[in-house]
Design an enzyme around this catalytic site. Sequence first.
Site, PDB file in Angstrom:
ATOM      1  N   PRO A   1      45.312  46.823  66.267  1.00 25.00           N
ATOM      2  CA  PRO A   1      45.595  46.634  67.711  1.00 25.00           C
ATOM      3  C   PRO A   1      45.695  45.130  68.322  1.00 25.00           C
ATOM      4  CG  PRO A   1      43.422  47.325  67.566  1.00 25.00           C
ATOM      5  CD  PRO A   1      43.920  47.386  66.163  1.00 25.00           C
TER       6      PRO A   1
ATOM      7  N   ASP B   1      42.843  40.695  66.464  1.00 26.69           N
ATOM      8  CA  ASP B   1      42.656  42.111  66.482  1.00 26.69           C
ATOM      9  C   ASP B   1      41.546  42.801  67.431  1.00 26.69           C
ATOM     10  OD1 ASP B   1      41.900  44.646  65.451  1.00 26.69           O
ATOM     11  OD2 ASP B   1      41.945  44.063  63.212  1.00 26.69           O
ATOM     12  N   HIS B   2      41.971  43.518  68.171  1.00 23.67           N
ATOM     13  CA  HIS B   2      40.914  43.854  69.290  1.00 23.67           C
ATOM     14  C   HIS B   2      39.880  44.786  68.707  1.00 23.67           C
ATOM     15  CE1 HIS B   2      39.834  43.698  73.180  1.00 23.67           C
ATOM     16  NE2 HIS B   2      41.186  43.595  73.890  1.00 23.67           N
ATOM     17  N   ARG B   3      39.766  45.326  67.454  1.00 22.20           N
ATOM     18  CA  ARG B   3      38.787  46.077  67.194  1.00 22.20           C
ATOM     19  C   ARG B   3      37.814  45.031  66.645  1.00 22.20           C
ATOM     20  NH1 ARG B   3      41.585  48.564  61.836  1.00 22.20           N
ATOM     21  NH2 ARG B   3      42.138  46.142  61.706  1.00 22.20           N
TER      22      ARG B   3
END
Length: 458
Positions: free
Chosen positions: A252, A428-430
């Site tokens: 994401p 990467d928003h994770r």
Amino acid sequence: MTATMIKEFRLPDLGEGLTESEILSWKVDVGDTVSLNQVIAEVETAKAVVELPSPFAGVIKELHEQPGSVVEVGKPIVSFEVADDAGAPPSVPAGTPGAGSAETVAETPKREPNLVGYGAVVEGSGRPTRRARNFAPVVEPVETRPAEPRPPVVEPVETRPAERPRSTPPVRKLAKDLGLDLAQVPGTGPGGLITREDVQEFSGHAEQPATQQRGAVSPAGARPGERETRTPIKGVRKHTAAAMVQSAFTAPHATEFLTVDVTPSLELLAKLKTSREFAGIKLTPLTLAAKALLIALGRNPALNSRWDEENQEIVTFNYVNLGIAAATPRGLTVPNIKDADALPFPRLAQELTALAETARAGKTTPAELSGGTISITNIGVFGIDAGTPILNPGEAAILGLGAVRTMPWEYRGEVALRQVLTLSLSFDHRLVDGEQGSRFLADVGAILAEPGMVLTMV
């Protein structure tokens, strides 16, 4: 009379689990005598152009594939006639990691031929030996012997150009699209290099159709009168497309932007260029941005990490392999500088220059394209101010560098013309929270806006 046998050499896995390669050119012909480790072919994987060394000393018996053929790993590409006691290279499972790895091989009383970097079995006590390996593994050649002696057969000699005409990949593609044999095209460039103009003139394409003269857009390589051009999806373009789709749909993405006054950084660069320590070293805004990124990572390690889906772990790297997105004639590649965080600034600048030159020459190796931990893309060289970079698969962040513009800017309470650029950070928003991404981008911007801020960060 020395007994001989026929041995096949199968296309090896040249690293990173690649499944196929294209034969660009043969450096040998049927009937040639070759030595162990002599370069016999140039092949192109989805990542790099690689020279393929001979695993045997002997005579070329047959070339199974022609230049331009896309061959699957494990398929025979060349047969050798070798002495009966020549032995065979050590068996290495396909897919084993290439450069930098090692393997244990039990010694035997004889030496056996090997690919470059494998070394040869040494006579000794029979104890296992560790050997450094710098080339990709090979599939063990298949040994075939005739059941009984047969009378010699006179075989027709295959004729083909011994050497590929000198040209660049885009020119070769244009000639292929136009159905031309480059060997027939006279080259007018330096040293006989075949240029795009040479190909167009030879094909009669230099005279443009009336529709194009009126301003219609025609893609490079299109034949006169054609309304569309089709290009096979292969090589770097195929690999890049797959990687970008994988990245876009598994990680994401979030992107942030920061516009900064980099006038002090450019002034610093001008001073460094006159110093003895940086004599002969190319310095650009990218050089400073790379150093700023490395310093900022020390304060924001989450951006130097990887999401391990299989083991459900976050892997944080304690080193930085800095990737630099490079536009090459073969397409987009992202080679990386190993352990960039451990390099002094002058050495980092030299490595950046060498990386760019190698990429433009199409000589980047698979090892240089793997193992990156974070990347920079310099879209400013194309006159672009900002963008939303897509992450290199397996990395947590990528920093985009925009064009430096002279703009009116608030400076010491007044409006002045200053040198300004925009930074784009995708992450990467994770792995990276908004706060972590923002702090990292702010640190990079602070260093570029005022290089002296480094004293408060290290």
